[in-house]
Design an enzyme around this catalytic site. Sequence first.
Site, PDB file in Angstrom:
ATOM      1  N   MET A   1       0.834  -1.169   0.000  1.00 49.56           N
ATOM      2  CA  MET A   1       0.000   0.000   0.000  1.00 49.56           C
ATOM      3  C   MET A   1       0.885   1.241   0.000  1.00 49.56           C
ATOM      4  SD  MET A   1      -2.944   1.216   2.702  1.00 49.56           S
ATOM      5  CE  MET A   1      -1.978   1.353   4.176  1.00 49.56           C
ATOM      6  N   PRO A   2       0.980   1.948  -1.117  1.00 49.42           N
ATOM      7  CA  PRO A   2       1.788   3.170  -1.157  1.00 49.42           C
ATOM      8  C   PRO A   2       1.171   4.280  -0.309  1.00 49.42           C
ATOM      9  CG  PRO A   2       1.323   2.383  -3.371  1.00 49.42           C
ATOM     10  CD  PRO A   2       0.477   1.585  -2.438  1.00 49.42           C
ATOM     11  N   TYR A   3       2.033   5.044   0.309  1.00 56.75           N
ATOM     12  CA  TYR A   3       1.636   6.208   1.090  1.00 56.75           C
ATOM     13  C   TYR A   3       2.497   7.366   0.632  1.00 56.75           C
ATOM     14  CZ  TYR A   3       1.371   9.424   5.042  1.00 56.75           C
ATOM     15  OH  TYR A   3       1.211  10.536   5.816  1.00 56.75           O
ATOM     16  N   LYS A  35       0.846   0.068  -9.155  1.00 58.76           N
ATOM     17  CA  LYS A  35       0.193  -0.017  -7.850  1.00 58.76           C
ATOM     18  C   LYS A  35      -1.320   0.060  -8.011  1.00 58.76           C
ATOM     19  CE  LYS A  35       3.844  -0.423  -5.369  1.00 58.76           C
ATOM     20  NZ  LYS A  35       4.103  -1.631  -4.617  1.00 58.76           N
ATOM     21  N   VAL A  41      -2.594   5.707  -0.827  1.00 59.86           N
ATOM     22  CA  VAL A  41      -2.992   6.788   0.070  1.00 59.86           C
ATOM     23  C   VAL A  41      -2.140   8.020  -0.228  1.00 59.86           C
ATOM     24  CG1 VAL A  41      -3.112   7.525   2.483  1.00 59.86           C
ATOM     25  CG2 VAL A  41      -3.626   5.148   1.869  1.00 59.86           C
TER      26      VAL A  41
END
Length: 72
Positions: A1-3, A35, A41
């Site tokens: 999960m990229p932030y 992604k 996010v």
Amino acid sequence: MPYVNIKVTREGVTREQKARLIAGVTDLLVDVLDKDPATTVVVIDEVEIENWGIAGVQTDIYRARKKSEAQG
């Protein structure tokens, strides 16, 4: 999960501009890293200008110096 955390000075960034940043960063992560946008996010923090420094001084002072230098 990229932030991804984007920080900008609090100087009138509009809701529409923020929406474009969020969509653009999300699209970039999809395009470059494949992604899933559903788990990406993006957070935008607005920082008061007196809390942001460049070259050892607060941003407003830095900008005033640059403007003064440009005017000669």
